[in-house]
Motif scaffolding. Structure first.
Motif, PDB file in Angstrom:
ATOM      1  N   GLU A 173      46.535  27.466  62.679  1.00  0.00           N
ATOM      2  CA  GLU A 173      47.383  28.475  62.031  1.00  0.00           C
ATOM      3  C   GLU A 173      47.387  28.244  60.524  1.00  0.00           C
ATOM      4  O   GLU A 173      47.960  27.268  60.031  1.00  0.00           O
ATOM      5  N   GLU A 198      47.522  25.040  69.109  1.00  0.00           N
ATOM      6  CA  GLU A 198      47.501  26.262  68.307  1.00  0.00           C
ATOM      7  C   GLU A 198      47.896  26.023  66.862  1.00  0.00           C
ATOM      8  O   GLU A 198      47.381  26.654  65.944  1.00  0.00           O
ATOM      9  N   ASN A 257      51.143  22.046  71.167  1.00  0.00           N
ATOM     10  CA  ASN A 257      51.669  23.022  72.140  1.00  0.00           C
ATOM     11  C   ASN A 257      52.697  22.371  73.067  1.00  0.00           C
ATOM     12  O   ASN A 257      53.809  22.869  73.238  1.00  0.00           O
ATOM     13  N   GLN A 263      38.678  29.667  64.381  1.00  0.00           N
ATOM     14  CA  GLN A 263      39.689  29.455  63.353  1.00  0.00           C
ATOM     15  C   GLN A 263      39.207  28.562  62.208  1.00  0.00           C
ATOM     16  O   GLN A 263      39.867  28.453  61.181  1.00  0.00           O
TER      17      GLN A 263
END
Length: 193
Positions: A123, A119, A69, A144
């Protein structure tokens, strides 16, 4: 337990942190308290200066963690929280990917574990790319984990390396996105058949 030093940009910051850890160990010894004398100290690679200073950093650290990030934000000089420029915040910018790749490769050469947090680690559209760059440790929000795990299990090492090679030659984030989309579609088609 491991100690992770954030926002490193200079070698003297690592040296200072290590001296504080050494002093804390001495204080614990003096008080006759038990502790792990070999507690590993690692560094967050979240500013471009850290990614570019890795040869000196790896001599002092036991592991690395790429804070994507902040690395994206500082590499592109884009405040992701500022709505007037946040659309320019792009985790697939070639400069960002070069710094991530460089960090992973330097860690491998130095035999230091490297993880990616932020993040980007969670992903699924970049999981195969990160694997192809050599990443072995992901740090993400628990929600996630399952999706990323499924993506890891569905990815062949060979295809991941080929994808990373194509992506690292690309100069445009749109070209990179298309390569990732094609790779994901191929993987989905293979799973379906």
């Amino acid at each position: 337990v491991r100690i992770l030093v954030p926002m490193l940009a200079h070698v003297h910051e690592i040296d200072s942190a290590l001296s504080f850890v050494a002093r804390a160990k001495e204080q614990l010894k003096e008080r006759k308290l038990k502790f792990d004398a070999r507690v590993p100290v690692g560094g967050m690679i979240e500013v471009p200066a850290a990614a570019l200073s890795l040869p000196a950093f790896v001599k002092r650290l036991k592991f690395l963690s790429i804070g994507t990030n902040d690395l994206i934000q500082y590499t592109l000089a884009i405040d992701r929280a500022d709505s007037s420029v946040s659309h320019l915040y792009d985790h697939l910018h070639p400069a960002v990917l070069q710094l991530i790749s460089r960090t992973i490769k330097t860690g491998e050469k130095s035999r230091l574990p490297v993880s990616v947090c932020g993040e980007m680690a969670g992903e699924t559209e970049v999981t195969e790319l990160l694997l192809g760059l050599g990443l072995k440790q992901f740090s993400m929000h628990p929600s996630q984990i399952l999706a990323v795990k499924q993506r890891v299990l569905a990815t062949s090492r060979r295809s991941a390396i080929q994808l990373a090679s194509r992506v690292m030659r690309a100069a445009d984030p749109m070209e990179i996105r298309k390569a990732l989309e094609r790779s994901a579609a191929r993987a989905d088609a293979q799973r379906a058949s």
